[in-house]
Design a protein around this motif. Sequence first.
Motif, PDB file in Angstrom:
ATOM      1  N   UNK A   5     -56.670 -58.591   6.253  1.00  0.00           N
ATOM      2  CA  UNK A   5     -55.904 -59.064   5.098  1.00  0.00           C
ATOM      3  C   UNK A   5     -56.223 -60.543   4.884  1.00  0.00           C
ATOM      4  N   UNK A   6     -56.685 -60.865   3.681  1.00  0.00           N
ATOM      5  CA  UNK A   6     -57.095 -62.238   3.361  1.00  0.00           C
ATOM      6  C   UNK A   6     -56.123 -62.929   2.403  1.00  0.00           C
ATOM      7  N   UNK A  11     -53.950 -67.645  -0.962  1.00  0.00           N
ATOM      8  CA  UNK A  11     -52.889 -68.657  -1.018  1.00  0.00           C
ATOM      9  C   UNK A  11     -53.489 -70.057  -1.096  1.00  0.00           C
ATOM     10  N   UNK A  12     -54.495 -70.305  -0.285  1.00  0.00           N
ATOM     11  CA  UNK A  12     -55.142 -71.617  -0.286  1.00  0.00           C
ATOM     12  C   UNK A  12     -55.837 -71.881  -1.624  1.00  0.00           C
ATOM     13  N   UNK A  13     -56.529 -70.879  -2.148  1.00  0.00           N
ATOM     14  CA  UNK A  13     -57.229 -71.041  -3.428  1.00  0.00           C
ATOM     15  C   UNK A  13     -56.253 -71.310  -4.565  1.00  0.00           C
ATOM     16  N   UNK A  14     -55.096 -70.673  -4.518  1.00  0.00           N
ATOM     17  CA  UNK A  14     -54.100 -70.815  -5.596  1.00  0.00           C
ATOM     18  C   UNK A  14     -53.088 -71.924  -5.312  1.00  0.00           C
ATOM     19  N   UNK A  15     -53.202 -72.539  -4.141  1.00  0.00           N
ATOM     20  CA  UNK A  15     -52.301 -73.628  -3.730  1.00  0.00           C
ATOM     21  C   UNK A  15     -50.833 -73.201  -3.792  1.00  0.00           C
ATOM     22  N   UNK A  55     -51.413 -63.539  -7.850  1.00  0.00           N
ATOM     23  CA  UNK A  55     -52.567 -64.303  -7.377  1.00  0.00           C
ATOM     24  C   UNK A  55     -53.764 -64.224  -8.318  1.00  0.00           C
ATOM     25  N   UNK A  56     -53.625 -63.410  -9.381  1.00  0.00           N
ATOM     26  CA  UNK A  56     -54.706 -63.230 -10.358  1.00  0.00           C
ATOM     27  C   UNK A  56     -56.012 -62.862  -9.663  1.00  0.00           C
ATOM     28  N   UNK A  57     -55.947 -61.750  -8.916  1.00  0.00           N
ATOM     29  CA  UNK A  57     -57.109 -61.312  -8.156  1.00  0.00           C
ATOM     30  C   UNK A  57     -57.177 -59.793  -8.133  1.00  0.00           C
ATOM     31  N   UNK A  58     -58.181 -59.259  -7.494  1.00  0.00           N
ATOM     32  CA  UNK A  58     -58.370 -57.827  -7.315  1.00  0.00           C
ATOM     33  C   UNK A  58     -57.943 -57.443  -5.899  1.00  0.00           C
ATOM     34  N   UNK A  59     -57.579 -56.168  -5.666  1.00  0.00           N
ATOM     35  CA  UNK A  59     -57.208 -55.740  -4.312  1.00  0.00           C
ATOM     36  C   UNK A  59     -58.274 -56.070  -3.268  1.00  0.00           C
ATOM     37  N   UNK A  60     -59.526 -55.989  -3.655  1.00  0.00           N
ATOM     38  CA  UNK A  60     -60.614 -56.312  -2.736  1.00  0.00           C
ATOM     39  C   UNK A  60     -60.679 -57.778  -2.338  1.00  0.00           C
ATOM     40  N   UNK A  61     -60.003 -58.633  -3.099  1.00  0.00           N
ATOM     41  CA  UNK A  61     -59.915 -60.044  -2.722  1.00  0.00           C
ATOM     42  C   UNK A  61     -58.908 -60.247  -1.600  1.00  0.00           C
ATOM     43  N   UNK A  62     -58.003 -59.271  -1.429  1.00  0.00           N
ATOM     44  CA  UNK A  62     -56.945 -59.382  -0.423  1.00  0.00           C
ATOM     45  C   UNK A  62     -57.206 -58.531   0.813  1.00  0.00           C
TER      46      UNK A  62
END
Length: 73
Positions: A5-6, A11-15, A55-62
């Motif tokens: 799980x990333x 979180x860091x990218x989105x601050x 987080x404005x991302x895709x499941x594969x980003x997490x």
Amino acid sequence: MPIVVDIDVMLAKRKLSVGELAERVGITPANLAVLKNGRAKAVRFTTLAALCQVLECQPGDLLRWEAEDATAG
């Protein structure tokens, strides 16, 4: 566990803090920490969808799969 799980990366990218993300997603910080630290046994699709929306991302980003070390254990 071969699923990694990333959430901390996003979180860091989105601050964002864990507490802020948990509030926006609608889960407790403790439950988010369990997921973030890879201790969760399951995740609801509704929770995954909410995480992706916030987080404005895709499941594969997490979530990602890593082969288990055959020599470990």
